[in-house]
Design an enzyme around this catalytic site. Structure first.
Site, PDB file in Angstrom:
ATOM      1  N   LEU A 131       0.815  -1.221   0.000  1.00  0.00           N
ATOM      2  CA  LEU A 131       0.000   0.000   0.000  1.00  0.00           C
ATOM      3  C   LEU A 131       0.846   1.267   0.000  1.00  0.00           C
ATOM      4  CD1 LEU A 131      -2.787  -0.963   2.582  1.00  0.00           C
ATOM      5  CD2 LEU A 131      -2.726  -1.362   0.109  1.00  0.00           C
ATOM      6  N   HIS A 132       0.347   2.261  -0.740  1.00  0.00           N
ATOM      7  CA  HIS A 132       0.986   3.582  -0.794  1.00  0.00           C
ATOM      8  C   HIS A 132      -0.113   4.643  -0.731  1.00  0.00           C
ATOM      9  CE1 HIS A 132      -0.358   3.490  -4.926  1.00  0.00           C
ATOM     10  NE2 HIS A 132       0.396   2.432  -5.194  1.00  0.00           N
TER      11      HIS A 132
ATOM     12  N   HIS B  29      -3.366   4.089  -2.769  1.00  0.00           N
ATOM     13  CA  HIS B  29      -4.350   3.212  -2.122  1.00  0.00           C
ATOM     14  C   HIS B  29      -5.027   3.945  -0.956  1.00  0.00           C
ATOM     15  CE1 HIS B  29      -1.259   0.152  -3.587  1.00  0.00           C
ATOM     16  NE2 HIS B  29      -2.345  -0.190  -4.249  1.00  0.00           N
TER      17      HIS B  29
ATOM     18  N   LYS C  10      -5.617   5.521 -12.166  1.00  0.00           N
ATOM     19  CA  LYS C  10      -4.268   5.097 -12.569  1.00  0.00           C
ATOM     20  C   LYS C  10      -4.345   3.912 -13.520  1.00  0.00           C
ATOM     21  CE  LYS C  10       0.236   4.033 -11.968  1.00  0.00           C
ATOM     22  NZ  LYS C  10       0.256   2.628 -11.784  1.00  0.00           N
TER      23      LYS C  10
ATOM     24  N   ILE D 119      -2.918   9.650  -7.723  1.00  0.00           N
ATOM     25  CA  ILE D 119      -2.054  10.332  -6.749  1.00  0.00           C
ATOM     26  C   ILE D 119      -0.609  10.236  -7.258  1.00  0.00           C
ATOM     27  CG2 ILE D 119      -1.263  10.384  -4.342  1.00  0.00           C
ATOM     28  CD1 ILE D 119      -4.245  11.053  -4.681  1.00  0.00           C
TER      29      ILE D 119
ATOM     30  N   SER E 206       2.965   0.494  -6.713  1.00  0.00           N
ATOM     31  CA  SER E 206       3.737  -0.468  -5.911  1.00  0.00           C
ATOM     32  C   SER E 206       5.001  -0.870  -6.663  1.00  0.00           C
ATOM     33  CB  SER E 206       2.900  -1.709  -5.613  1.00  0.00           C
ATOM     34  OG  SER E 206       1.688  -1.331  -4.998  1.00  0.00           O
ATOM     35  N   ARG E 207       4.949  -0.827  -7.992  1.00  0.00           N
ATOM     36  CA  ARG E 207       6.099  -1.247  -8.806  1.00  0.00           C
ATOM     37  C   ARG E 207       7.221  -0.204  -8.817  1.00  0.00           C
ATOM     38  NH1 ARG E 207       1.863  -4.024 -12.009  1.00  0.00           N
ATOM     39  NH2 ARG E 207       2.367  -6.244 -11.913  1.00  0.00           N
TER      40      ARG E 207
END
Ligand code: AMP
Length: 283
Positions: free
Chosen positions: A34-35, A38, A150, A177, A187-188
């Protein structure tokens, strides 16, 4: 108190209980790691439901044989911490066997929207996405579910899936975002070496430059695409997968003059990492 659920049976029970109590279930499906992207979905979802459910499931059927399934980041403890801070009530974190038990063989496809863009370079990806999202909707039984712009093609495909199959869930799309320098959170991004991260800025820079041209009145599709392509070409280690201008709803390519709302979508490899980004050009 946040609760971790690992079985389908337990998740269905919790969802059924919420329905019985007339609670609204808000749902955010993710692959984890998660970032802030999310988190923005979770925070919005928190405002829309009595019970906020987050799923963390690295869905094997949406990864191709040569993709990053085995090395996809899985920092469960950190994810639970972020989930707690964002007000999540239930985290559904099943194993692959729980979702795809022995003998599993049923898939759903969104025939047209799965083609083109990421569908071309990732065959089977969207059948995996549509299938797992449909399964998760059956298990979690949400009233409302949140997806990021996204993954624009994914968002449109899920809207279509919900309409076509009469699923009783409202889909909410959320804006991308970005990092302060423009890089879309993913996440990548964790795979990127410092110099690759620098090169990766070409994607958002190309989209921003094109939007600027659009806002100055340019409507010629070739011209807009040429602008974006030229910016990306300035970063030689960025290998373009696709760069396309498509109708915002049907995702059909815009060939000549832009008269409708469109999306400029890009996918590119930076080193071994495949990144995607897009920007809306509203008529
Ligand atoms: P993922 O875990 O990558 O499958 O993403 C889970 C959800 O978060 C999807 O609906 C994504 O579109 C959304 N998401 C991922 N990155 C971002 C971002 N930078 N901004 C907004 N939403 C995002």
């Amino acid at each position: 108190m946040i609760k971790l659920i690992e079985t389908v049976t337990e998740m269905r029970l919790a969802a059924s209980l919420a329905h019985k109590l007339s609670q609204r279930i808000a749902f955010v499906p993710t692959l984890g790691a998660l970032h802030r992207g999310h988190e923005s979905l979770l925070r919005e979802a928190r405002r829309h439901g009595d019970l906020l459910v987050l799923s963390i499931f690295v869905n094997p059927t949406q990864f191709g044989p040569t993709e990053d399934l085995s090395r996809y980041p899985r920092p469960l403890e950190a994810d639970l911490e972020r989930a707690r801070a964002a007000g999540v009530d239930l985290v559904f974190h099943p194993t692959s066997d729980e979702i795809y038990p022995a003998g599993y063989q049923t898939f759903v496809e969104v025939r047209e929207l799965q083609k083109g863009l990421c569908g071309t370079s990732r065959p089977g990806h969207f059948a995996g996405v549509a299938t797992v999202v449909l399964k998760l909707f059956h298990i979690v039984q949400p009233h409302v579910a949140f997806f990021g712009e996204k993954d624009y093609q994914q968002l449109q495909l899920i809207r279509r899936l919900v309409r076509d199959l009469e699923l009783p869930v409202k889909i909410v799309g959320m804006p991308i975002i970005r990092e302060p320098d423009g890089l879309a959170l993913s996440s990548r991004n964790a795979y990127l070496a410092p110099d690759e991260r620098q090169q990766a800025l070409a994607l958002s820079r190309a989209l921003a430059r094109t939007r600027e041209q659009f806002s100055h009145g340019e409507r010629d599709a070739h011209q807009l695409l040429a602008t974006a392509r030229a910016v990306i070409a300035e970063s030689p280690s960025v290998r373009l997968d696709y760069l396309e201008l498509v109708d915002a709803e049907t995702l059909a390519p815009v060939e000549t003059t832009l008269t409708q709302s469109a999306v400029l979508a890009v996918a590119a490899f930076v080193g071994k990492t495949r990144l995607i980004d897009n920007i809306s050009l509203r008529a």
